[in-house]
Design a protein around this motif. Sequence first.
Motif, short mmCIF file in Angstrom:
data_model
loop_
_atom_site.label_atom_id
_atom_site.label_comp_id
_atom_site.label_asym_id
_atom_site.label_seq_id
_atom_site.Cartn_x
_atom_site.Cartn_y
_atom_site.Cartn_z
N ASP A 10 6.06 27.07 11.84
CA ASP A 10 7.18 27.16 10.89
C ASP A 10 7.46 25.77 10.36
O ASP A 10 8.01 24.92 11.05
CB ASP A 10 8.41 27.72 11.60
CG ASP A 10 9.60 27.86 10.65
OD1 ASP A 10 9.41 27.69 9.42
OD2 ASP A 10 10.71 28.13 11.15
N LEU A 11 7.06 25.54 9.09
CA LEU A 11 7.26 24.23 8.47
C LEU A 11 8.38 24.24 7.46
O LEU A 11 8.56 23.29 6.72
CB LEU A 11 5.96 23.79 7.79
CG LEU A 11 4.72 23.69 8.70
CD1 LEU A 11 3.52 23.20 7.90
CD2 LEU A 11 4.98 22.79 9.88
N SER A 12 9.17 25.33 7.46
CA SER A 12 10.29 25.38 6.53
C SER A 12 11.33 24.32 6.91
O SER A 12 11.63 24.11 8.08
CB SER A 12 10.94 26.77 6.55
OG SER A 12 11.43 27.08 7.85
N GLY A 13 11.86 23.67 5.94
CA GLY A 13 12.85 22.64 6.20
C GLY A 13 12.26 21.34 6.71
O GLY A 13 13.00 20.46 7.15
N ALA A 14 10.92 21.20 6.67
CA ALA A 14 10.28 19.99 7.20
C ALA A 14 9.83 19.06 6.10
O ALA A 14 8.95 18.24 6.29
CB ALA A 14 9.09 20.38 8.06
N ALA A 15 10.42 19.21 4.93
CA ALA A 15 10.01 18.37 3.80
C ALA A 15 10.14 16.90 4.17
O ALA A 15 11.17 16.46 4.66
CB ALA A 15 10.88 18.70 2.58
N LEU A 18 6.31 16.80 7.45
CA LEU A 18 5.37 17.89 7.74
C LEU A 18 4.46 17.56 8.91
O LEU A 18 4.25 18.38 9.81
CB LEU A 18 4.54 18.20 6.48
CG LEU A 18 5.30 18.87 5.32
CD1 LEU A 18 4.39 18.98 4.09
CD2 LEU A 18 5.78 20.25 5.74
N THR A 21 6.38 17.59 12.24
CA THR A 21 6.78 18.94 12.64
C THR A 21 5.59 19.74 13.12
O THR A 21 5.66 20.44 14.14
CB THR A 21 7.44 19.65 11.45
OG1 THR A 21 8.57 18.88 11.01
CG2 THR A 21 7.91 21.04 11.83
#
Length: 481
Positions: A10-15, A18, A21
């Motif tokens: 889950d890489l959402s919100g890892a801007a 990346l 994470t």
Amino acid sequence: MEPVLPFAPDLSGAAGHLMGTLHQQLRAAILDGRLAAGATLPASRKLAAELGIARNTVTGAYDLLVAEGYVVPRQGAKPVVADLHTRQRVAAAPPTMEDPRLAPFWRTPWLPPAPRALPERSFRLGVPDHRHFPHALWRKLTAQALQAFSKRPFTYPPSQGLPELRSAIAQHVAFARAVACTGEDVVVTSGAQQAFDLLARLLVTPGETRVAVEEPGYPPVRAAFAAAGAVLVPTPVDDEGLCVECMPDDVRVISVTPSHQSPTGAALSLRRRMALLDYARARNAVVIEDDYDGEFRFGGRPLDALQTLDRDGLVCYVGTFTKSLFPALRKGFVVAPAWARAPLAAIKYGADPYADAVTQAVLAAFIRDGHLARHVRKMRSIYAERRIALLEGLAAMDAWMTPIPSEAGLHTAVRIRDPEQMPRILALVREHTPGAQSAAEYAMGPLREPVIAFGYSVIDVEEIRARMAALRAALARQVPV
């Protein structure tokens, strides 16, 4: 299309994070077994395509896993998950005590025996009764000390101890034990044990200095000197205390408990005190006087402390507040002769450079305002009643044991009349008077005469009488006279 990993990162919100994470999620999967040992990681290009991220992000995460040991790289092939169980087994293997990195003494270190489970009210040695301590007063003095410190700049207190505590200790030992000193002579320590450790560092040349210790005697003292590299010389004790005439000529340090020998309770006679000082003077030896519970006296005028009798700077006087106040206080002290003051302070600075200022300030006020003297008087009266009850109970068992003369401290000891009956008697003692100890627990080798010590500081008079009566009845049934 089959996923390339058994879980979906889950890489959402890892801007902007990346790589970090992805690295953390892959590491977590390895640790919890979702990626098992030996499993092949997907090609970096393929995983990047599935996750919709740059290939460099994946290779960077893989490189971190390789560097940390979670993944094993392979030339021309995909990396695999490392076998962490093998790695952990190697890391967790207990080190051998023969490890050459250890100093020789610590390859077989002295360790205290595991404490026996005892009831709160027992015949244990060396623990004062907390029920009569002025807890509310101590809390009040602590609050006052904290308030005073809150108004001062944050600074490091002196390693020898706060000046006000050193002065208070000097006044206390001058009044209670006729020890002549000023605050400049006092070094405050973390309990008596740190005092012994500092003195051992000061006085011992490893492998050369011979140190006479009482046999039986207080084991932690022996441990401090042995750790410093001293050659221990066990010296017997009798009803007059340390047998000075038994010491060889090459002893250079003598550790002694003259007021109340630990554990027999005998007082070093005046004749022996003078002989000990003569011995030390003739050989330029140092006497370490451990006055661990000398405040509590129940007879006539106490014998003068060795430090009081000393006219040649031979005696280092060690005291503690463990028995007069409470063990968790961890405050002791050394009254040092002039030649030892500066080097002892330097050693203290190297080992423990700054004082515990708040607790020391509280203790200084407790002594200065007379609370310590009042508390000792109060407890002396309470302990005296318990001591009488214990001696009366022991007198009724005269057929099996005889008390060793003692007029001070928080315990008394007996000699067993028939050494062959010691195992049976000791078993009954431990059953009916828990906490009592054999002097063999304090000895370096076999003792000529078996001795058992009974504490009376944390057990009430009526329970002492009841348990003494039960012990006598058991002895009458099971141990022939």
